[in-house]
Design an enzyme around this catalytic site. Sequence first.
Site, mmCIF file in Angstrom:
data_model
loop_
_atom_site.group_PDB
_atom_site.id
_atom_site.type_symbol
_atom_site.label_atom_id
_atom_site.label_comp_id
_atom_site.label_asym_id
_atom_site.label_seq_id
_atom_site.Cartn_x
_atom_site.Cartn_y
_atom_site.Cartn_z
ATOM 1 N N CYS A 75 3.025 -5.106 6.482
ATOM 2 C CA CYS A 75 2.642 -4.638 5.147
ATOM 3 C C CYS A 75 3.857 -4.070 4.409
ATOM 4 O O CYS A 75 4.839 -3.670 5.024
ATOM 5 C CB CYS A 75 1.555 -3.568 5.240
ATOM 6 S SG CYS A 75 -0.066 -4.267 5.617
ATOM 7 N N HIS A 125 0.820 -1.217 0.000
ATOM 8 C CA HIS A 125 0.000 0.000 0.000
ATOM 9 C C HIS A 125 0.857 1.273 0.000
ATOM 10 O O HIS A 125 2.081 1.202 0.207
ATOM 11 C CB HIS A 125 -0.970 -0.005 1.186
ATOM 12 C CG HIS A 125 -0.313 -0.011 2.554
ATOM 13 N ND1 HIS A 125 0.283 1.101 3.102
ATOM 14 C CD2 HIS A 125 -0.191 -1.003 3.464
ATOM 15 C CE1 HIS A 125 0.744 0.797 4.303
ATOM 16 N NE2 HIS A 125 0.480 -0.470 4.546
#
Lengths: 236, 105
Positions: A202, A186
């Site tokens: 992440c 992301h």
Amino acid sequence: MSALGIASRLNSPSIRRNVPFRPAIAALLVIFCACAALAQALETQIFDPATRTWVTYDPRQAVKYYRAHGQTPEEFQRRIVDFKTAEKPGTIIIDGDKHFLYFVLPNFQAIRYGIGVGKEGFGWAGIVKVGRMQEWPTWTPPAEMVERDPKAAQYKDGMPGGPENPLGARALYLYEGNQDTIYRIHGTNQPWSIGLNISSGCIRMNNDDVTDLYSRVEIGAKVIVLMQGAALYRGV
Amino acid sequence: MNSFKPRSAFFMAIGIPFALAGCSTSSSSPTSPVVRTSEATAPAALQLTCASEAATRFAVSSDKILPVSSRQGDDGGYLVDLSMDGQQATCAIGEDGVVTSLERA
């Protein structure tokens, strides 16, 4: 000091004079230190021209560099590189140790982007795929973060997408089979954090880069995550 | 009083652009990396070459082989540890991408 260093010090005559040498202790130390070394995530270092030494590129150094240069170090800027691989074009390959993400192109080339990855104990490796993608994704903080952080608590039902959202401009949701791994590639509202071990697992990119990647990736794309000392393996 | 001479003007006209070009060249082409990793690991492409070779040689699905660690060898090449569907293997590969050895651990 390395495991071998400790073992050789225990073997040295000066140590043996004062401390009775016990091979079993040395062996255990070697095993313990070797395991500790394997489990430790690698980190980025930056050259300090003032002291002419390499120093740890931690969040403080990263913020300082970003303020001074208005961008992350050149190595983390998006570029096309030679990349000989048998993986087909469209595959994403993440080198968590060096903080690079490669998007495989035809003719043995790839686009290389700088990334931030999981902090100590949160790094993972494996073979997964892009299950879905989202523009300006909503961020919902995990329950434990809601409990400990009043700022996060106000978004317990979800923070709408936007420049302040920690997921940034785009999110690629990583799946193992048909199951969401909870890990994503992301964007970020902290562009200085590229090159760091900073996330909860992440893969973060600056917003321009994740937008560029999003425009190229197809649902179902293979994602290979390489990380030495990973705390977790997925999909293998 | 005025010491300005045509010959000086000629050298200034020729020299200043060269000097400026020299400055701009040296400032725009850094010769060494600004960042590095705390330990030298094998480039991702070489790690995956080892995985691909292991899949072929040991007849294991490539989706079940993952490079889990790597380090630089004494000869400038790299040693790559592979996890293969519950088993381990070690691959030696040169900087040129040629696998020189591949053995189950």
